[in-house]
Design a protein around this motif. Structure first.
Motif, PDB file in Angstrom:
ATOM      1  N   ARG A   1       6.409  20.124   1.890  1.00 17.38           N
ATOM      2  CA  ARG A   1       7.901  20.016   2.387  1.00 17.38           C
ATOM      3  C   ARG A   1       8.554  19.328   1.080  1.00 17.38           C
ATOM      4  O   ARG A   1       9.715  19.035   1.133  1.00 17.38           O
ATOM      5  CB  ARG A   1       8.111  19.019   3.200  1.00 17.38           C
ATOM      6  N   GLY A   2       8.124  19.644  -0.059  1.00 12.47           N
ATOM      7  CA  GLY A   2       8.410  19.377  -1.424  1.00 12.47           C
ATOM      8  C   GLY A   2       7.266  18.578  -2.292  1.00 12.47           C
ATOM      9  O   GLY A   2       5.892  18.947  -1.876  1.00 12.47           O
ATOM     10  N   LEU A   3       7.721  17.792  -3.167  1.00 10.78           N
ATOM     11  CA  LEU A   3       6.607  17.203  -4.279  1.00 10.78           C
ATOM     12  C   LEU A   3       5.873  16.168  -3.140  1.00 10.78           C
ATOM     13  O   LEU A   3       6.531  15.537  -2.484  1.00 10.78           O
ATOM     14  CB  LEU A   3       7.420  16.452  -5.225  1.00 10.78           C
ATOM     15  N   ARG A   4       4.523  16.137  -3.261  1.00  8.52           N
ATOM     16  CA  ARG A   4       3.827  15.644  -2.392  1.00  8.52           C
ATOM     17  C   ARG A   4       3.266  14.453  -3.152  1.00  8.52           C
ATOM     18  O   ARG A   4       2.484  14.429  -4.029  1.00  8.52           O
ATOM     19  CB  ARG A   4       2.774  16.475  -1.716  1.00  8.52           C
ATOM     20  N   VAL A   5       3.721  13.162  -2.588  1.00  7.85           N
ATOM     21  CA  VAL A   5       3.416  11.883  -3.144  1.00  7.85           C
ATOM     22  C   VAL A   5       2.619  11.018  -2.429  1.00  7.85           C
ATOM     23  O   VAL A   5       2.934  10.524  -1.180  1.00  7.85           O
ATOM     24  CB  VAL A   5       4.576  11.247  -3.856  1.00  7.85           C
ATOM     25  N   GLY A   6       1.543  10.622  -2.693  1.00  7.91           N
ATOM     26  CA  GLY A   6       0.605   9.399  -2.188  1.00  7.91           C
ATOM     27  C   GLY A   6       1.143   8.171  -2.429  1.00  7.91           C
ATOM     28  O   GLY A   6       1.272   7.969  -3.905  1.00  7.91           O
ATOM     29  N   VAL A   7       1.238   7.107  -1.733  1.00 10.25           N
ATOM     30  CA  VAL A   7       1.700   5.934  -1.990  1.00 10.25           C
ATOM     31  C   VAL A   7       0.883   4.918  -1.467  1.00 10.25           C
ATOM     32  O   VAL A   7       0.290   4.899  -0.242  1.00 10.25           O
ATOM     33  CB  VAL A   7       3.100   5.784  -1.597  1.00 10.25           C
ATOM     34  N   VAL A   8       0.997   3.920  -2.246  1.00 13.51           N
ATOM     35  CA  VAL A   8      -0.034   2.582  -1.897  1.00 13.51           C
ATOM     36  C   VAL A   8       0.932   1.364  -2.396  1.00 13.51           C
ATOM     37  O   VAL A   8       0.937   1.222  -3.594  1.00 13.51           O
ATOM     38  CB  VAL A   8      -1.372   2.434  -2.641  1.00 13.51           C
TER      39      VAL A   8
ATOM     40  N   VAL B   1       0.278  10.311  -7.291  1.00 16.17           N
ATOM     41  CA  VAL B   1      -0.069   9.075  -6.608  1.00 16.17           C
ATOM     42  C   VAL B   1       0.703   7.917  -7.144  1.00 16.17           C
ATOM     43  O   VAL B   1       0.889   7.675  -8.314  1.00 16.17           O
ATOM     44  CB  VAL B   1      -1.646   8.700  -6.723  1.00 16.17           C
ATOM     45  N   ILE B   2       1.447   7.183  -6.406  1.00 21.74           N
ATOM     46  CA  ILE B   2       2.175   5.869  -6.897  1.00 21.74           C
ATOM     47  C   ILE B   2       1.750   4.898  -6.157  1.00 21.74           C
ATOM     48  O   ILE B   2       1.531   4.751  -4.850  1.00 21.74           O
ATOM     49  CB  ILE B   2       3.790   5.919  -6.568  1.00 21.74           C
TER      50      ILE B   2
ATOM     51  N   GLY C   1      13.531  15.735  -1.551  1.00 19.97           N
ATOM     52  CA  GLY C   1      12.689  16.607  -2.294  1.00 19.97           C
ATOM     53  C   GLY C   1      11.284  16.309  -2.501  1.00 19.97           C
ATOM     54  O   GLY C   1      10.543  16.813  -3.220  1.00 19.97           O
ATOM     55  N   VAL C   2      11.069  14.882  -1.945  1.00 14.56           N
ATOM     56  CA  VAL C   2       9.724  14.377  -2.007  1.00 14.56           C
ATOM     57  C   VAL C   2       9.018  14.253  -0.374  1.00 14.56           C
ATOM     58  O   VAL C   2       9.700  13.411   0.447  1.00 14.56           O
ATOM     59  CB  VAL C   2       9.658  13.167  -2.764  1.00 14.56           C
ATOM     60  N   GLU C   3       7.579  14.316  -0.291  1.00 12.63           N
ATOM     61  CA  GLU C   3       7.132  14.317   0.862  1.00 12.63           C
ATOM     62  C   GLU C   3       6.274  13.050   0.418  1.00 12.63           C
ATOM     63  O   GLU C   3       5.389  13.078  -0.117  1.00 12.63           O
ATOM     64  CB  GLU C   3       6.146  15.364   1.203  1.00 12.63           C
ATOM     65  N   PHE C   4       6.401  11.930   1.120  1.00 11.05           N
ATOM     66  CA  PHE C   4       5.700  10.727   1.113  1.00 11.05           C
ATOM     67  C   PHE C   4       4.436  10.562   2.114  1.00 11.05           C
ATOM     68  O   PHE C   4       4.811  10.676   3.241  1.00 11.05           O
ATOM     69  CB  PHE C   4       6.389   9.584   1.018  1.00 11.05           C
ATOM     70  N   VAL C   5       3.260  10.159   1.698  1.00 11.50           N
ATOM     71  CA  VAL C   5       1.893  10.257   2.241  1.00 11.50           C
ATOM     72  C   VAL C   5       1.439   8.743   2.020  1.00 11.50           C
ATOM     73  O   VAL C   5       1.175   8.494   0.976  1.00 11.50           O
ATOM     74  CB  VAL C   5       1.024  11.559   2.150  1.00 11.50           C
ATOM     75  N   SER C   6       1.186   7.928   3.076  1.00 12.99           N
ATOM     76  CA  SER C   6       0.553   6.893   2.856  1.00 12.99           C
ATOM     77  C   SER C   6      -1.015   7.002   2.877  1.00 12.99           C
ATOM     78  O   SER C   6      -1.619   7.938   3.555  1.00 12.99           O
ATOM     79  CB  SER C   6       0.843   5.893   4.179  1.00 12.99           C
ATOM     80  N   LEU C   7      -1.543   6.393   1.714  1.00 14.81           N
ATOM     81  CA  LEU C   7      -2.728   6.338   1.554  1.00 14.81           C
ATOM     82  C   LEU C   7      -3.538   5.040   1.738  1.00 14.81           C
ATOM     83  O   LEU C   7      -4.602   4.981   1.504  1.00 14.81           O
ATOM     84  CB  LEU C   7      -3.226   6.356  -0.058  1.00 14.81           C
ATOM     85  N   LEU C   8      -2.818   4.107   2.485  1.00 19.84           N
ATOM     86  CA  LEU C   8      -3.442   3.145   3.169  1.00 19.84           C
ATOM     87  C   LEU C   8      -4.020   3.324   4.513  1.00 19.84           C
ATOM     88  O   LEU C   8      -3.266   3.734   5.327  1.00 19.84           O
ATOM     89  CB  LEU C   8      -2.397   1.845   3.218  1.00 19.84           C
ATOM     90  N   ASN C   9      -4.969   2.587   4.839  1.00 22.36           N
ATOM     91  CA  ASN C   9      -5.781   2.743   5.832  1.00 22.36           C
ATOM     92  C   ASN C   9      -5.205   1.375   6.998  1.00 22.36           C
ATOM     93  O   ASN C   9      -5.099   1.673   8.224  1.00 22.36           O
ATOM     94  CB  ASN C   9      -7.126   2.767   6.035  1.00 22.36           C
ATOM     95  N   VAL C  10      -5.007   0.549   6.223  1.00 22.83           N
ATOM     96  CA  VAL C  10      -4.414  -0.734   6.984  1.00 22.83           C
ATOM     97  C   VAL C  10      -3.055  -1.290   6.483  1.00 22.83           C
ATOM     98  O   VAL C  10      -2.965  -1.534   5.189  1.00 22.83           O
ATOM     99  CB  VAL C  10      -5.499  -2.001   6.893  1.00 22.83           C
TER     100      VAL C  10
ATOM    101  N   THR D   1      -1.113   9.543 -11.824  1.00 24.36           N
ATOM    102  CA  THR D   1      -0.891   8.292 -11.048  1.00 24.36           C
ATOM    103  C   THR D   1      -0.043   7.783 -11.803  1.00 24.36           C
ATOM    104  O   THR D   1       0.060   7.483 -12.936  1.00 24.36           O
ATOM    105  CB  THR D   1      -2.325   7.910 -11.045  1.00 24.36           C
ATOM    106  N   TRP D   2       0.966   7.104 -11.098  1.00 23.30           N
ATOM    107  CA  TRP D   2       2.101   5.958 -11.682  1.00 23.30           C
ATOM    108  C   TRP D   2       1.522   4.708 -11.059  1.00 23.30           C
ATOM    109  O   TRP D   2       1.579   4.651  -9.981  1.00 23.30           O
ATOM    110  CB  TRP D   2       3.179   6.329 -11.217  1.00 23.30           C
ATOM    111  N   VAL D   3       1.312   3.696 -11.981  1.00 23.92           N
ATOM    112  CA  VAL D   3       0.661   2.354 -11.459  1.00 23.92           C
ATOM    113  C   VAL D   3       1.808   1.333 -11.646  1.00 23.92           C
ATOM    114  O   VAL D   3       2.504   1.315 -12.795  1.00 23.92           O
ATOM    115  CB  VAL D   3      -0.455   1.860 -12.083  1.00 23.92           C
ATOM    116  N   LEU D   4       2.361   0.595 -10.637  1.00 21.92           N
ATOM    117  CA  LEU D   4       3.328  -0.196 -10.550  1.00 21.92           C
ATOM    118  C   LEU D   4       2.832  -1.531 -10.872  1.00 21.92           C
ATOM    119  O   LEU D   4       2.176  -1.978 -10.071  1.00 21.92           O
ATOM    120  CB  LEU D   4       4.176  -0.261  -9.461  1.00 21.92           C
ATOM    121  N   LEU D   5       3.106  -2.280 -12.070  1.00 10.51           N
ATOM    122  CA  LEU D   5       2.402  -3.535 -12.368  1.00 10.51           C
ATOM    123  C   LEU D   5       3.236  -4.786 -12.380  1.00 10.51           C
ATOM    124  O   LEU D   5       4.540  -4.636 -13.019  1.00 10.51           O
ATOM    125  CB  LEU D   5       1.771  -3.392 -13.826  1.00 10.51           C
TER     126      LEU D   5
END
Length: 647
Positions: A495-502, A576-577, A529-538, A594-598
Motif C-alpha cells: 500500500r506504499g513504502l512498507r515500514v516495520g516499527v518497534v 525498519v524504524i 504513502g507509508v504502510e506501517f507494520v508492527s514488529l512487536l509481539n507484545v 534500519t533507522w535507530v532512534l536513540l
C-alpha cells in the motif's frame, strides 16, 4: 535537667543513710548552705547556688549530697571537668543512682560516650525504674553505634517514664536504623503527635514513611519539619531525595540547592544536586555542581563517574577520559568502578581499553541487567588455540546481545573450532543461520561435549577486537524463505513504502524509560504513502489504547512466536524504524535498511555523536539532542520518511 533535679534534690529518700537529726541549722552551717543553694537553684541563680554548695562541701567534705548538688550546678554552667571531679566524689561517697546519672551526663557532655554508658548503666543498676537514666543510657548506646542496646534502653525508659517523649523518639530512630520500618513509623508518628513543635520528630516520621516507599505521604511531614527547622540541610536533602524519586526533578533540584546552601561543604548533596540538574537537561550546571563535590571530596565515586559521562556526551572526550582514569586510580580493584571505566571507553570507541574492563560486569552487583553466568567445569576461553577444539557460546543478558555478538561465530570457525551455541528457544532457528556448521540448541544437556566455554559478550576481548577489526559484514543472519513467502501472502499487495516499527523494549530493563517511547508519541512519524507494520509481539499495557487508535498500523502480535518469525516479517519491509532494543539488532544483522532512534544517553554500542554504526552498515542513527526530547527526533524522522516515500 533542672526540673528533674528540683525533684531529686527534694526527694524523701536520700541515697545515703539518713543523718542523725540536728538542731535547726545556723546561718553558717553546712545544712544552711545546702538549703540556701537549693533555694538559689530553684530561683535559677546558678552562681549563688554554686557558692553555697561549695561552702557546704568545705564544711562537710564527706557529704555526698553536697558534692552531687555542686556537680549538678557546675554541669549546668558548662564547667565539665570540674563537674566531673565533683560528681566522681559524690559517687565515691555513696551518692547512689543520682550521682551515677549525673556523672554520666558529665561524660556525655565531654563526648566520652563509653564512660557515659558505664555511668548510666550503674545508675539503672542502682535504681531499676530510673527512666531518665534509661533514656540517657539509650543515647550513649546510640552514639556508640549499638542500636539493639539503645533500643532496649529507650523501651525501658518509656515503660518507667511514659511521659518521657525523648525516649519515644529514640525508640523510633533505633527501629528505623534496625530496618523495622513499620514499627518505626508507629513510634515516630506517636512522637510527632506528642511533640508537634519538635522538627526532629517530624523528620524521623518522614524518614520512616520514605523507608516504606511512601514518598508522597512523607512530603507534607517534611514540609512541617522544614518549617520548624528552615535552615536544616539534612531536612532539605531528605525532602529532595523524595521529590527525586517522585520524578519531580525541578523541585528536587531546588531542594538540593537549599541543602548545599545550608551545608556548602557537603559533597554528597552537591553530587545529588547534579543528578537532579542532569534530569532537567541542565548539563553545564550539573558539571559545575560535580566540580563543587569533587573540590570537597576529590575521590567522590559517583561524582567522578557522572562527570566523566557528562563530559563524554558533551564531546569533551579528553577531559572525560582523564576523569575516568582518575576514578580508576582512586578505587583500584573496585569492580563497579572498573565496569564504569569500561563502559566509558567503549562509549568513546576505545575498545582496546574498554573490553578488559567490561569483564568486571561479572563482579559487580548491578549494571542494569540480570547476568547469567554458569559454573561450567570446562575452562573459559580467553584466546587459547582452537584448532580441533569445540567451544560453547552462551547468552548472558538479552536477546539483542545474542543477535549482535553472534557475528563472531565465523571467526571462531576460521580458527578451527567447532562452535556450539546455547540460546533460549525463541532464538534457536534464527541464530542457526549464522553458519551451516554451527550447532544451536536451547537445552544444554542436548548439545555435544565441548572443550571451552565463553559467554557471548566476552568474545571481543578474547579475539582482540577493535573498532577497526570489528566484523561488520551483513547480513550474517538470514530470514527463512518459506516464512517470508507466508508473510508476503499475509501482508498482501503493498500500500506504499512498507515500514516495520518497534517503539519499545523490555520494561524490566533498567534504562527502558529512556530508550523506549509511548506509541502515541511514536505515531507522530506517520506520513501518507507509508504502510506501517508492527514488529512487536507484545504491546505494553500503556500502549494498548494507542494501538487501537492507530488503525492503520498492522499488528500481528502472537503470530510472532520466535525470532525466525520476526526476521521473516522484517525481511518483507522496505525499512525498519526502531528504538534501541532487539529489533534494532535483528534488522541490522539481517542487513535491512534500519533507522535507530536513540536517547540522548544511548547505550555504549552506538558510540557517540555518530549517525552511522560500525556494527551495522545498513543502519542510520537518529539521536536526541541535548534536551533529551523525542519530539525533535520524531520530526526529523517524519521529514526523512516523507521524502523517502515520495521518491
Amino acid at each position: 535537667m533542672r526540673a528533674l533535679f528540683g525533684r531529686l534534690l527534694g526527694r524523701n529518700t536520700p541515697p545515703v543513710p539518713a543523718p542523725t537529726p540536728t538542731p535547726t541549722p545556723t546561718p553558717e552551717s553546712q545544712a544552711a548552705h545546702l538549703q540556701a543553694g537549693n533555694a538559689a537553684l530553684a530561683a535559677g541563680d546558678l552562681a549563688a547556688a554554686g557558692k553555697h554548695y561549695r561552702a557546704a562541701v568545705r564544711q562537710a567534705p564527706g557529704d555526698a549530697m553536697a558534692h552531687l548538688n555542686l556537680g549538678y550546678v557546675l554541669l549546668e554552667q558548662g564547667q565539665l571537668d570540674v563537674a566531673r571531679d565533683s560528681l566522681e566524689k559524690a559517687v565515691a561517697l555513696g551518692g547512689g543512682a543520682d550521682a551515677h546519672y549525673l556523672l554520666g551526663q558529665a561524660h556525655a557532655a565531654r563526648g566520652d560516650w563509653a564512660e557515659a554508658r558505664a555511668s548510666h548503666r550503674r545508675a539503672v543498676d542502682a535504681r531499676a525504674d530510673f527512666g531518665f537514666a534509661w533514656k540517657d543510657l539509650g543515647v550513649a548506646c546510640e552514639q556508640l553505634g549499638d542500636a539493639p542496646a539503645a533500643l532496649d534502653a529507650y523501651e525501658r525508659a518509656s515503660r518507667h517514664a511514659p511521659d518521657l517523649v525523648d525516649a519515644l523518639g529514640g525508640r523510633a530512630r533505633m527501629l528505623l536504623q534496625l530496618g523495622r520500618h513499620a514499627d518505626a513509623l508507629q513510634s515516630a508518628r506517636a512522637w510527632s503527635e506528642r511533640a508537634p513543635e519538635d522538627w526532629s520528630a517530624h523528620f524521623v516520621h518522614a524518614q520512616a514513611l520514605q523507608a516504606l516507599g511512601h514518598d508522597a505521604e512523607a512530603l507534607p511531614v517534611l514540609d512541617r519539619a522544614q518549617q520548624l527547622a528552615p535552615g536544616h540541610a539534612y531536612v532539605a536533602y531528605t525532602r529532595a531525595n523524595g521529590l527525586f524519586r517522585l520524578q519531580r526533578f525541578a523541585e528536587a533540584a531546588e531542594a538540593y540547592a537549599q541543602a548545599v546552601a545550608a551545608a556548602p561543604e557537603w559533597a554528597d548533596a552537591w553530587a545529588n544536586h547534579a543528578v537532579a540538574l542532569d534530569r532537567l537537561k541542565r548539563y553545564d550546571e550539573a558539571i559545575a555542581s560535580l566540580d563543587r563535590a569533587l573540590g570537597l571530596e576529590p575521590a567522590h565515586r559517583n561524582a567522578l563517574y557522572m562527570r566523566s559521562m557528562l563530559l563524554l556526551y558533551a564531546q569533551r572526550e579528553p577531559e572525560a577520559l582523564a576523569s575516568l582514569e582518575r576514578l580508576k586510580a582512586a578505587y583500584p580493584g573496585d569492580a563497579r568502578v572498573e565496569w564504569d571505566y569500561g563502559f566509558g571507553h567503549l562509549l568513546a570507541g576505545r575498545m582496546q581499553e574498554g573490553w578488559p574492563a567490561f569483564e568486571a560486569r561479572w563482579r559487580t552487583a548491578d549494571i542494569g541487567v540480570a547476568l547469567q553466568r554458569h559454573p561450567f567445569r570446562e575452562p573459559l576461553w580467553t584466546g587459547q588455540p582452537l584448532r580441533g577444539k569445540s567451544i560453547l557460546l552462551y547468552p548472558e543478558q538479552g536477546y539483542g546481545d545474542v543477535l549482535q555478538f553472534i557475528r563472531f561465530v565465523p571467526a571462531l570457525e576460521q580458527a578451527g573450532a567447532r562452535v556450539l551455541v546455547w540460546v533460549p528457544e525463541p532464538l534457536v532457528g534464527l541464530v542457526a543461520t549464522v553458519s551451516p556448521n554451527c550447532v544451536v540448541g536451547s537445552k544444554l544437556e542436548a548439545l555435544p561435549p565441548f572443550d571451552f566455554q565463553c559467554p557471548i559478550m566476552s568474545l571481543p576481548l578474547a579475539l582482540g577486537t577493535t573498532l577497526e577489526t570489528l566484523p561488520a559484514a551483513v547480513p550474517y543472519l538470514h530470514a527463512d524463505a518459506q516464512r517470508r513467502s507466508a508473510w508476503a501472502g499475509q501482508l498482501g499487495p503493498r500500500r506504499g513504502l512498507r515500514v516495520g516499527v518497534v517503539w519499545s523494549g523490555n520494561p524490566a530493563q533498567k534504562n527502558d524509560h529512556n530508550r523506549s517511547m509511548p506509541l502515541a508519541q511514536f505515531r507522530g512519524l506517520a506520513v501518507p504513502g507509508v504502510e506501517f507494520v508492527s514488529l512487536l509481539n507484545v504491546v505494553q499495557p500503556r500502549d494498548q489504547a494507542a494501538l487501537r487508535e492507530w488503525r492503520e498500523l498492522r499488528h500481528f502480535g502472537e503470530d510472532l512466536k520466535t525470532f525466525s518469525d520476526s526476521a521473516a516479517l522484517a525481511a518483507e519491509m522496505d525499512l525498519v524504524i526502531t528504538v534501541c532494543t532487539s529489533g534494532a539488532h535483528l534488522a541490522g544483522a539481517l542487513g535491512l535498511p534500519t533507522w535507530v532512534l536513540l536517547a540522548q544517553r544511548a547505550d555504549w554500542r552506538w558510540l557517540l555523536h555518530r549517525e552511522d554504526s560500525p556494527w551495522y552498515p545498513s543502519a542510520r542513527l537518529f539521536r536526541q539532542d541535548g534536551t533529551g526530547d523525542w519530539a525533535p527526533v520524531i520530526a526529523r524522522v517524519r521529514e526523512e520518511l516523507a521524502r523517502r516515500a515520495a521518491s
